[in-house]
Design a protein around this motif. Sequence first.
Motif, mmCIF file in Angstrom:
data_model
loop_
_atom_site.group_PDB
_atom_site.id
_atom_site.type_symbol
_atom_site.label_atom_id
_atom_site.label_comp_id
_atom_site.label_asym_id
_atom_site.label_seq_id
_atom_site.Cartn_x
_atom_site.Cartn_y
_atom_site.Cartn_z
ATOM 1 N N ILE A 1 0.840 -1.192 0.000
ATOM 2 C CA ILE A 1 0.000 0.000 0.000
ATOM 3 C C ILE A 1 0.880 1.248 0.000
ATOM 4 N N PRO A 2 0.561 2.231 -0.838
ATOM 5 C CA PRO A 2 1.352 3.469 -0.841
ATOM 6 C C PRO A 2 1.115 4.264 0.442
ATOM 7 N N GLN A 3 1.934 5.260 0.661
ATOM 8 C CA GLN A 3 1.751 6.122 1.825
ATOM 9 C C GLN A 3 0.423 6.878 1.706
ATOM 10 N N LEU A 4 -0.426 6.672 2.713
ATOM 11 C CA LEU A 4 -1.737 7.306 2.738
ATOM 12 C C LEU A 4 -1.870 8.145 4.004
ATOM 13 N N ARG A 5 -2.955 8.909 4.073
ATOM 14 C CA ARG A 5 -3.156 9.784 5.227
ATOM 15 C C ARG A 5 -4.282 9.331 6.131
ATOM 16 N N HIS A 6 -5.243 8.578 5.581
ATOM 17 C CA HIS A 6 -6.378 8.178 6.406
ATOM 18 C C HIS A 6 -7.121 7.028 5.731
ATOM 19 N N LEU A 7 -8.097 6.500 6.450
ATOM 20 C CA LEU A 7 -8.797 5.300 6.029
ATOM 21 C C LEU A 7 -9.545 5.483 4.713
ATOM 22 N N GLU A 8 -10.127 6.650 4.486
ATOM 23 C CA GLU A 8 -10.886 6.849 3.254
ATOM 24 C C GLU A 8 -9.999 6.707 2.022
ATOM 25 N N GLU A 9 -8.738 7.123 2.124
ATOM 26 C CA GLU A 9 -7.816 6.930 1.007
ATOM 27 C C GLU A 9 -7.524 5.447 0.782
ATOM 28 N N TYR A 10 -7.561 4.659 1.855
ATOM 29 C CA TYR A 10 -7.359 3.216 1.719
ATOM 30 C C TYR A 10 -8.513 2.582 0.948
ATOM 31 N N TYR A 11 -9.728 3.016 1.231
ATOM 32 C CA TYR A 11 -10.872 2.545 0.447
ATOM 33 C C TYR A 11 -10.654 2.841 -1.034
ATOM 34 N N ASP A 12 -10.256 4.059 -1.331
ATOM 35 C CA ASP A 12 -10.059 4.446 -2.730
ATOM 36 C C ASP A 12 -8.988 3.578 -3.398
ATOM 37 N N TYR A 13 -7.876 3.359 -2.683
ATOM 38 C CA TYR A 13 -6.776 2.610 -3.287
ATOM 39 C C TYR A 13 -7.154 1.147 -3.507
ATOM 40 N N THR A 14 -7.774 0.528 -2.522
ATOM 41 C CA THR A 14 -8.121 -0.887 -2.674
ATOM 42 C C THR A 14 -9.212 -1.090 -3.725
ATOM 43 N N GLN A 15 -10.079 -0.096 -3.903
ATOM 44 C CA GLN A 15 -11.047 -0.179 -5.005
ATOM 45 C C GLN A 15 -10.312 -0.081 -6.340
ATOM 46 N N TRP A 16 -9.337 0.812 -6.432
ATOM 47 C CA TRP A 16 -8.544 0.935 -7.655
ATOM 48 C C TRP A 16 -7.836 -0.386 -7.989
ATOM 49 N N VAL A 17 -7.249 -1.015 -6.971
ATOM 50 C CA VAL A 17 -6.590 -2.312 -7.198
ATOM 51 C C VAL A 17 -7.599 -3.337 -7.705
ATOM 52 N N ALA A 18 -8.786 -3.365 -7.079
ATOM 53 C CA ALA A 18 -9.805 -4.336 -7.476
ATOM 54 C C ALA A 18 -10.260 -4.114 -8.918
ATOM 55 N N GLU A 19 -10.340 -2.871 -9.329
ATOM 56 C CA GLU A 19 -10.856 -2.576 -10.657
ATOM 57 C C GLU A 19 -9.782 -2.602 -11.745
ATOM 58 N N GLU A 20 -8.553 -2.219 -11.395
ATOM 59 C CA GLU A 20 -7.516 -2.065 -12.410
ATOM 60 C C GLU A 20 -6.505 -3.212 -12.456
ATOM 61 N N ILE A 21 -6.272 -3.832 -11.323
ATOM 62 C CA ILE A 21 -5.224 -4.861 -11.235
ATOM 63 C C ILE A 21 -5.826 -6.273 -11.201
ATOM 64 N N MET A 22 -6.819 -6.447 -10.353
ATOM 65 C CA MET A 22 -7.368 -7.784 -10.129
ATOM 66 C C MET A 22 -7.850 -8.484 -11.406
ATOM 67 N N PRO A 23 -8.626 -7.834 -12.273
ATOM 68 C CA PRO A 23 -9.100 -8.550 -13.459
ATOM 69 C C PRO A 23 -7.973 -9.025 -14.372
ATOM 70 N N VAL A 24 -6.901 -8.251 -14.429
ATOM 71 C CA VAL A 24 -5.792 -8.597 -15.319
ATOM 72 C C VAL A 24 -5.027 -9.796 -14.786
ATOM 73 N N VAL A 25 -4.679 -9.778 -13.505
ATOM 74 C CA VAL A 25 -3.864 -10.868 -12.959
ATOM 75 C C VAL A 25 -4.690 -12.150 -12.832
ATOM 76 N N ARG A 26 -5.994 -12.033 -12.674
ATOM 77 C CA ARG A 26 -6.833 -13.242 -12.681
ATOM 78 C C ARG A 26 -6.784 -13.926 -14.029
#
Length: 310
Positions: free
Chosen positions: A281-306
């Motif tokens: 996980i990149p350097q973040l400031r708070h939990l809401e940014e973590y939601y955003d990042y993990t959603q990005w991973v799910a949408e942009e990374i997960m389908p490709v590596v699957r």
Amino acid sequence: MKLGFALPHMMRLKAASQPWEAAVTGADQTKMVKWAEQFGYEMVAIPEHHIIPRQHVDLSGPHYFAAYPAMAYVAGATEKIRVNSCISILPAQNPIVTAKALSTIDWFSSGRVTVTFGVGWLKEEFDLLGVDFHKRGAMSEEYIQAIIALWTSENPEFEGKYVSFRDVAFEPKCVQRPHIPVWFGGDAEAVLQRTARYACGWWPFLTRPEQIPEKLDYIRSRPDYNGKLADVYYGLGTGRVGEGHVVQDDPNARPGMGREELIDGLNWLAGLGVTWSSVPIPQLRHLEEYYDYTQWVAEEIMPVVRQGNT
């Protein structure tokens, strides 16, 4: 390649945790595991230590859960995601209690449990628990045999130096057959040998990624290999944590990589035999940014590596 979800505030490891995580509550974590399930993450794994000696707090942090209660809670809060440990300390408690805890979670979750056992590394923790650190390998060998007997036999019995039972009943059995998937975590030769005998998964920690294929060959070449090894979990950020939780500088494990770097790194691991991973996980400031990042991973990374391609 399947992706596990790194739930914030599982621990406060100096090498991997960020300051904002310390404010994440149990209620936050409950919301997040449901979020992770919604976005297709396939596993939440719970680290475990029972007690941390003060001299280890700087690197290891003070905050850990008992794996089995935490796994049960996460399973109860979700419907599809698998729960695992990473690791649970096998020789730290009676194997009958361990077997019952895990089969109970598997029963209530309709078969969503995997367990990753380890022998432990923190001698002072063993001393505080009253468990002989130097016998932990021999104890683990007996304990896993006893646990499998309890899970799989209608009339379980076992006779050993550290645990014995006969003329007993043990239910509920695991929903999964023949039993809950067992992985072992660690890198020592004894761990690899134990993996060959009893496990269907391996979770390396200190092994360098390029060494994974040779260690998988070693596991599968053992004369007592059970023929079941199917899963290897290695997170892209694993290299940041060294022996004793020492902070490591590993450019291949750095947080904040872009889309193509992450995809290339995960595909590289897949080519080495890794079947499960997670992203740093990149350097973040708070939990809401973590939601955003993990959603990005799910949408942009997960389908490709699957799909296994870019």
